[in-house]
Design a protein around this motif. Structure first.
Motif, PDB file in Angstrom:
ATOM      1  N   ALA A 252       0.579  -1.166   0.081  1.00 27.32           N
ATOM      2  CA  ALA A 252      -0.054   0.231   0.081  1.00 27.32           C
ATOM      3  C   ALA A 252       0.803   1.245   0.161  1.00 27.32           C
ATOM      4  O   ALA A 252       0.601   1.982  -0.862  1.00 27.32           O
ATOM      5  N   ILE A 253       2.034   1.374   0.843  1.00 24.06           N
ATOM      6  CA  ILE A 253       2.687   2.379   0.658  1.00 24.06           C
ATOM      7  C   ILE A 253       3.445   2.604  -0.605  1.00 24.06           C
ATOM      8  O   ILE A 253       3.544   3.660  -1.070  1.00 24.06           O
ATOM      9  N   THR A 254       3.977   1.403  -1.043  1.00 26.55           N
ATOM     10  CA  THR A 254       4.822   1.741  -2.432  1.00 26.55           C
ATOM     11  C   THR A 254       3.634   2.076  -3.473  1.00 26.55           C
ATOM     12  O   THR A 254       3.979   3.152  -4.145  1.00 26.55           O
ATOM     13  N   ILE A 255       2.534   1.936  -3.688  1.00 23.69           N
ATOM     14  CA  ILE A 255       1.574   2.270  -4.447  1.00 23.69           C
ATOM     15  C   ILE A 255       1.006   3.755  -4.196  1.00 23.69           C
ATOM     16  O   ILE A 255       0.981   4.565  -5.243  1.00 23.69           O
ATOM     17  N   LEU A 256       0.807   4.085  -2.969  1.00 20.47           N
ATOM     18  CA  LEU A 256       0.587   5.521  -2.694  1.00 20.47           C
ATOM     19  C   LEU A 256       1.780   6.238  -3.339  1.00 20.47           C
ATOM     20  O   LEU A 256       1.494   7.469  -3.752  1.00 20.47           O
ATOM     21  N   GLU A 257       2.978   6.133  -2.984  1.00 25.67           N
ATOM     22  CA  GLU A 257       4.029   6.851  -3.137  1.00 25.67           C
ATOM     23  C   GLU A 257       4.370   6.787  -4.842  1.00 25.67           C
ATOM     24  O   GLU A 257       4.767   7.850  -5.451  1.00 25.67           O
ATOM     25  N   ALA A 258       3.925   5.673  -5.523  1.00 27.54           N
ATOM     26  CA  ALA A 258       4.245   5.543  -6.928  1.00 27.54           C
ATOM     27  C   ALA A 258       2.824   6.772  -7.610  1.00 27.54           C
ATOM     28  O   ALA A 258       3.051   7.335  -8.505  1.00 27.54           O
ATOM     29  N   PHE A 259       1.829   6.993  -6.821  1.00 35.77           N
ATOM     30  CA  PHE A 259       0.649   7.916  -7.175  1.00 35.77           C
ATOM     31  C   PHE A 259       1.116   9.437  -6.710  1.00 35.77           C
ATOM     32  O   PHE A 259       0.526  10.253  -7.255  1.00 35.77           O
ATOM     33  N   GLY A 260       2.441   9.487  -6.263  1.00 39.83           N
ATOM     34  CA  GLY A 260       2.996  10.776  -5.997  1.00 39.83           C
ATOM     35  C   GLY A 260       2.620  11.301  -4.819  1.00 39.83           C
ATOM     36  O   GLY A 260       3.165  12.557  -4.564  1.00 39.83           O
ATOM     37  N   HIS A 261       2.374  10.575  -3.806  1.00 41.98           N
ATOM     38  CA  HIS A 261       1.906  11.184  -2.328  1.00 41.98           C
ATOM     39  C   HIS A 261       3.074  11.030  -1.625  1.00 41.98           C
ATOM     40  O   HIS A 261       3.884   9.899  -1.581  1.00 41.98           O
ATOM     41  N   ASP A 262       3.222  12.004  -0.678  1.00 35.21           N
ATOM     42  CA  ASP A 262       4.390  11.649   0.193  1.00 35.21           C
ATOM     43  C   ASP A 262       3.824  10.951   1.345  1.00 35.21           C
ATOM     44  O   ASP A 262       3.007  11.359   1.908  1.00 35.21           O
ATOM     45  N   VAL A 263       4.668   9.593   1.806  1.00 33.18           N
ATOM     46  CA  VAL A 263       3.912   8.876   2.861  1.00 33.18           C
ATOM     47  C   VAL A 263       4.955   8.827   4.034  1.00 33.18           C
ATOM     48  O   VAL A 263       6.226   8.499   3.661  1.00 33.18           O
ATOM     49  N   ARG A 264       4.649   9.267   4.982  1.00 33.50           N
ATOM     50  CA  ARG A 264       5.590   9.186   6.420  1.00 33.50           C
ATOM     51  C   ARG A 264       5.070   8.209   7.207  1.00 33.50           C
ATOM     52  O   ARG A 264       3.799   8.038   7.662  1.00 33.50           O
TER      53      ARG A 264
END
Length: 274
Positions: A252-264
């Motif tokens: 899920a984190i990988t996909i969110l980052e691929a969508f351009g979101h900053d995930v912390r």
């Protein structure tokens, strides 16, 4: 180990800290505000801190959420703490003598039915424990504090009526914070993320939530906080019911980052019920 918590003496935060860390040798660092607790941990004045983040009646405690945005800290545990409010008086006082009740505004609001039925006035204090201490110090039998059983013990007061809150299902969720993320343990059942979209577009929150839906990840808490850069732009706190050790959580984190979101990642932890 030095543990920072929100005072004053007799507070729910103090009780939660003392009970959760009961099996450790601790040095206590009492703070005047939630921000002070967060800063104490970030600056190394304390090894760990404990702060309230959500109440089942009042909702999210925004000061804590905003603090996690500003400070480089991690959540290593969550604590579910039952809140029971009682009427505290000087020893020997009777319920019929009470003409005024003292407490913090949320506690007074949570006991609205009792206050109305008792036909008593109310007075605001900065905390439930401050109200209990004031009852003790002023030595008046015509006033009472709305506070905890723990506060009654601390200030040597008598509980003349128990469980006076309107809703018996009242719980506060605390989080234990530290400077560094703890070891990812297979028993950790939750992960907290801070997701910051790098661009604002129609349906941005929906696109984030769809990632978790597609991976069958249940979310236990979602909270938005303004970025303070532009009206209508937000950071999103997301708590998932999966540990960081699980493959689908990392996916899920990988996909969110691929969508351009900053995930912390704010932490992966388990729940303790006191």
């Amino acid at each position: 180990m030095k543990v920072a918590y929100l005072g004053p003496q007799g507070s729910f935060s103090e009780e939660a800290a003392f009970r959760y860390f009961a099996d450790y040798e601790n040095e206590w660092y009492k703070c005047d505000s939630i921000v002070d607790v967060l800063e104490a941990v970030e600056e190394g004045k304390a090894d760990k801190g404990i702060v309230p983040i959500e109440n089942s009646i009042e909702g999210t405690i925004n000061i804590t959420a905003d603090g996690l945005l500003r400070h480089d800290l991690f959540v290593e545990a969550e604590i579910i703490f039952p809140v029971s409010l009682h009427l505290l008086t000087l020893k020997g006082a009777s319920l019929e003598e009470i003409h005024e009740v003292w407490s913090i505004v949320p506690a007074l609001a949570q006991c609205r039915d009792f206050i109305r039925e008792a036909k008593v006035k109310s007075k605001h204090y900065d905390s439930t424990s401050a109200a209990a201490q004031a009852v003790k110090n002023q030595e008046r039998k015509d006033v009472a504090a709305i506070a905890s059983k723990y506060a009654a013990e601390v200030f040597d007061l008598e509980i003349i009526k128990s469980g006076i809150q309107d809703n018996s299902n009242n719980h506060t969720r605390f989080v234990v914070i530290s400077k560094e993320i703890t070891e990812i343990h297979p028993k950790n059942s939750k992960t907290m993320l801070l997701i910051s979209p790098t661009s604002d577009y129609s349906g941005v929150l929906s696109s984030i939530l769809n990632v978790f839906t597609a991976l069958s990840i249940n979310l236990t808490w979602i909270e938005s906080r303004p970025t303070k850069k532009q009206l209508g732009t937000y950071h999103f706190f997301v708590e998932a019911q999966n540990g960081l050790h699980e493959e689908k959580m990392n996916k899920a984190i990988t996909i969110l980052e691929a969508f351009g979101h900053d995930v912390r990642v704010l932490g992966s932890y388990r729940t303790t019920k006191l």
